[in-house]
Design a protein around this motif. Structure first.
Motif, mmCIF file in Angstrom:
data_model
loop_
_atom_site.group_PDB
_atom_site.id
_atom_site.type_symbol
_atom_site.label_atom_id
_atom_site.label_comp_id
_atom_site.label_asym_id
_atom_site.label_seq_id
_atom_site.Cartn_x
_atom_site.Cartn_y
_atom_site.Cartn_z
ATOM 1 N N GLY A 24 0.806 -1.210 0.000
ATOM 2 C CA GLY A 24 0.000 0.000 0.000
ATOM 3 C C GLY A 24 0.831 1.249 0.000
ATOM 4 N N ASN A 25 0.133 2.368 0.268
ATOM 5 C CA ASN A 25 0.778 3.670 0.194
ATOM 6 C C ASN A 25 1.675 3.934 1.392
ATOM 7 O OD1 ASN A 25 -2.260 3.845 -0.827
ATOM 8 N ND2 ASN A 25 -1.001 5.120 -2.155
ATOM 9 N N THR A 26 1.098 3.754 2.591
ATOM 10 C CA THR A 26 1.864 4.035 3.788
ATOM 11 C C THR A 26 1.282 3.279 4.959
ATOM 12 O OG1 THR A 26 2.593 5.752 5.310
ATOM 13 C CG2 THR A 26 0.458 6.082 4.278
ATOM 14 N N TYR A 27 2.156 2.741 5.803
ATOM 15 C CA TYR A 27 1.678 1.954 6.931
ATOM 16 C C TYR A 27 2.187 2.467 8.278
ATOM 17 C CZ TYR A 27 0.440 -1.689 3.562
ATOM 18 O OH TYR A 27 -0.098 -2.401 2.531
ATOM 19 N N ILE A 28 3.042 3.455 8.247
ATOM 20 C CA ILE A 28 3.836 3.733 9.435
ATOM 21 C C ILE A 28 2.990 4.058 10.655
ATOM 22 C CG2 ILE A 28 5.549 5.291 10.421
ATOM 23 C CD1 ILE A 28 6.824 5.472 7.687
ATOM 24 N N THR A 29 1.972 4.880 10.507
ATOM 25 C CA THR A 29 1.233 5.341 11.682
ATOM 26 C C THR A 29 -0.143 4.705 11.803
ATOM 27 O OG1 THR A 29 0.367 7.230 10.451
ATOM 28 C CG2 THR A 29 2.434 7.545 11.681
ATOM 29 N N TYR A 30 -0.331 3.563 11.183
ATOM 30 C CA TYR A 30 -1.643 2.951 11.182
ATOM 31 C C TYR A 30 -1.664 1.615 11.916
ATOM 32 C CZ TYR A 30 -2.893 6.314 7.568
ATOM 33 O OH TYR A 30 -3.143 7.459 6.879
ATOM 34 N N CYS A 31 -2.876 1.170 12.191
ATOM 35 C CA CYS A 31 -3.110 -0.173 12.693
ATOM 36 C C CYS A 31 -3.421 -1.042 11.477
ATOM 37 C CB CYS A 31 -4.299 -0.159 13.652
ATOM 38 S SG CYS A 31 -4.788 -1.781 14.258
ATOM 39 N N MET A 32 -2.758 -2.180 11.392
ATOM 40 C CA MET A 32 -2.945 -3.076 10.253
ATOM 41 C C MET A 32 -3.501 -4.407 10.732
ATOM 42 S SD MET A 32 -1.761 -1.292 7.723
ATOM 43 C CE MET A 32 -1.804 -2.590 6.512
ATOM 44 N N GLY A 33 -4.366 -4.997 9.928
ATOM 45 C CA GLY A 33 -4.934 -6.272 10.328
ATOM 46 C C GLY A 33 -5.150 -7.212 9.166
ATOM 47 N N TRP A 34 -5.245 -8.478 9.494
ATOM 48 C CA TRP A 34 -5.664 -9.519 8.552
ATOM 49 C C TRP A 34 -6.970 -10.122 9.052
ATOM 50 C CZ3 TRP A 34 -3.636 -10.404 3.880
ATOM 51 C CH2 TRP A 34 -2.329 -9.982 3.625
ATOM 52 N N PHE A 35 -7.909 -10.269 8.150
ATOM 53 C CA PHE A 35 -9.193 -10.904 8.428
ATOM 54 C C PHE A 35 -9.388 -12.052 7.450
ATOM 55 C CE2 PHE A 35 -11.668 -8.139 11.352
ATOM 56 C CZ PHE A 35 -10.739 -7.129 11.513
ATOM 57 N N ARG A 36 -10.326 -12.930 7.760
ATOM 58 C CA ARG A 36 -10.678 -13.989 6.827
ATOM 59 C C ARG A 36 -12.171 -14.248 6.895
ATOM 60 N NH1 ARG A 36 -7.754 -19.181 9.785
ATOM 61 N NH2 ARG A 36 -9.185 -19.360 11.566
ATOM 62 N N GLN A 37 -12.675 -14.725 5.783
ATOM 63 C CA GLN A 37 -14.091 -15.024 5.696
ATOM 64 C C GLN A 37 -14.288 -16.336 4.960
ATOM 65 O OE1 GLN A 37 -16.486 -11.886 4.003
ATOM 66 N NE2 GLN A 37 -18.328 -12.688 4.952
ATOM 67 N N ALA A 38 -14.738 -17.330 5.690
ATOM 68 C CA ALA A 38 -15.032 -18.622 5.089
ATOM 69 C C ALA A 38 -16.425 -18.589 4.474
ATOM 70 C CB ALA A 38 -14.948 -19.723 6.147
ATOM 71 N N LEU A 39 -16.668 -19.488 3.569
ATOM 72 C CA LEU A 39 -17.951 -19.526 2.872
ATOM 73 C C LEU A 39 -19.095 -19.674 3.857
ATOM 74 C CD1 LEU A 39 -18.697 -19.400 -0.125
ATOM 75 C CD2 LEU A 39 -18.919 -21.888 -0.091
ATOM 76 N N GLY A 40 -20.049 -18.746 3.803
ATOM 77 C CA GLY A 40 -21.215 -18.806 4.663
ATOM 78 C C GLY A 40 -20.997 -18.322 6.083
ATOM 79 N N LYS A 41 -19.812 -17.773 6.348
ATOM 80 C CA LYS A 41 -19.510 -17.295 7.699
ATOM 81 C C LYS A 41 -19.177 -15.807 7.689
ATOM 82 C CE LYS A 41 -17.865 -21.701 9.537
ATOM 83 N NZ LYS A 41 -16.782 -22.390 10.280
ATOM 84 N N GLU A 42 -19.182 -15.224 8.859
ATOM 85 C CA GLU A 42 -18.843 -13.816 8.982
ATOM 86 C C GLU A 42 -17.329 -13.616 8.897
ATOM 87 O OE1 GLU A 42 -22.561 -12.263 11.767
ATOM 88 O OE2 GLU A 42 -20.505 -12.135 12.495
ATOM 89 N N ARG A 43 -16.943 -12.415 8.516
ATOM 90 C CA ARG A 43 -15.526 -12.084 8.474
ATOM 91 C C ARG A 43 -14.995 -12.002 9.905
ATOM 92 N NH1 ARG A 43 -13.667 -7.582 4.192
ATOM 93 N NH2 ARG A 43 -15.077 -8.955 3.016
ATOM 94 N N GLU A 44 -13.850 -12.638 10.125
ATOM 95 C CA GLU A 44 -13.292 -12.672 11.471
ATOM 96 C C GLU A 44 -11.847 -12.185 11.466
ATOM 97 O OE1 GLU A 44 -13.166 -16.657 13.004
ATOM 98 O OE2 GLU A 44 -11.823 -17.372 11.436
ATOM 99 N N GLY A 45 -11.444 -11.566 12.562
ATOM 100 C CA GLY A 45 -10.079 -11.092 12.691
ATOM 101 C C GLY A 45 -9.118 -12.238 12.916
ATOM 102 N N VAL A 46 -7.961 -12.139 12.281
ATOM 103 C CA VAL A 46 -6.928 -13.167 12.393
ATOM 104 C C VAL A 46 -5.736 -12.638 13.184
ATOM 105 C CG1 VAL A 46 -5.293 -14.574 11.092
ATOM 106 C CG2 VAL A 46 -7.630 -14.261 10.244
ATOM 107 N N ASP A 50 0.250 -3.101 15.453
ATOM 108 C CA ASP A 50 0.153 -1.676 15.724
ATOM 109 C C ASP A 50 1.332 -0.959 15.071
ATOM 110 O OD1 ASP A 50 -0.462 0.143 18.844
ATOM 111 O OD2 ASP A 50 -0.607 0.736 16.741
ATOM 112 N N SER A 51 1.276 0.367 15.063
ATOM 113 C CA SER A 51 2.350 1.145 14.458
ATOM 114 C C SER A 51 3.664 0.969 15.216
ATOM 115 C CB SER A 51 1.973 2.622 14.404
ATOM 116 O OG SER A 51 1.659 3.102 15.693
ATOM 117 N N ASP A 52 3.588 0.569 16.502
ATOM 118 C CA ASP A 52 4.817 0.349 17.274
ATOM 119 C C ASP A 52 5.322 -1.079 17.153
ATOM 120 O OD1 ASP A 52 3.321 0.007 20.620
ATOM 121 O OD2 ASP A 52 3.032 -1.103 18.767
ATOM 122 N N GLY A 53 4.640 -1.889 16.327
ATOM 123 C CA GLY A 53 5.076 -3.252 16.089
ATOM 124 C C GLY A 53 4.451 -4.300 16.979
#
Length: 125
Positions: A24-46, A50-53
């Motif tokens: 992406g463009n810039t990540y330094i001061t942001y919170c980053m996440g990975w989510f997943r969504q299985a078929l027929g299920k809600e999207r869930e956090g994986v 944080d910006s401090d690692g």
């Protein structure tokens, strides 16, 4: 405007490994996440970072997945080891304000402002 472009993923047998990338463009001061969504299920956090690692993981992936980021390249990664059939899903990267990570919102989709296009991960038994 933040743009997130994902790569990686694919099909693997149980016990195998895959790595997802999110550029992406810039990540330094942001919170980053990975989510997943299985078929027929809600999207869930994986996982989130944080910006401090500092990182957080869902119990279902703890010890198997590793989230990391390279601020110099504006890349976010998800290393997935010991994959299980239950890990099969569409995976999404997301970016949000730092407060998303610091106020416990990192497991909620509404805590993030921008999303990648998604990449499929399929684990066969």
């Amino acid at each position: 405007q933040v743009q997130l472009v994902q790569s990686g993923g694919g099909s693997v047998q149980a016990g195998g490994s895959l790595r997802l990338s999110c550029g992406g463009n810039t990540y330094i001061t942001y919170c980053m996440g990975w989510f997943r969504q299985a078929l027929g299920k809600e999207r869930e956090g994986v996982a989130s970072v944080d910006s401090d690692g500092s990182t957080s993981y869902a119990d279902s992936v703890k010890g198997r997945f590793t989230i990391s980021k390279d601020n110099t390249k504006n890349n976010l990664y998800l290393q997935m080891n010991s994959l299980k059939p239950d890990d099969t899903a569409m995976y999404y990267c997301a970016i949000g304000p730092r407060v998303t990570c610091t106020n416990g919102r990192n497991w909620h989709t509404w805590g993030y402002n921008y999303w990648g296009q998604g990449t499929q991960v399929t684990v066969s038994s």
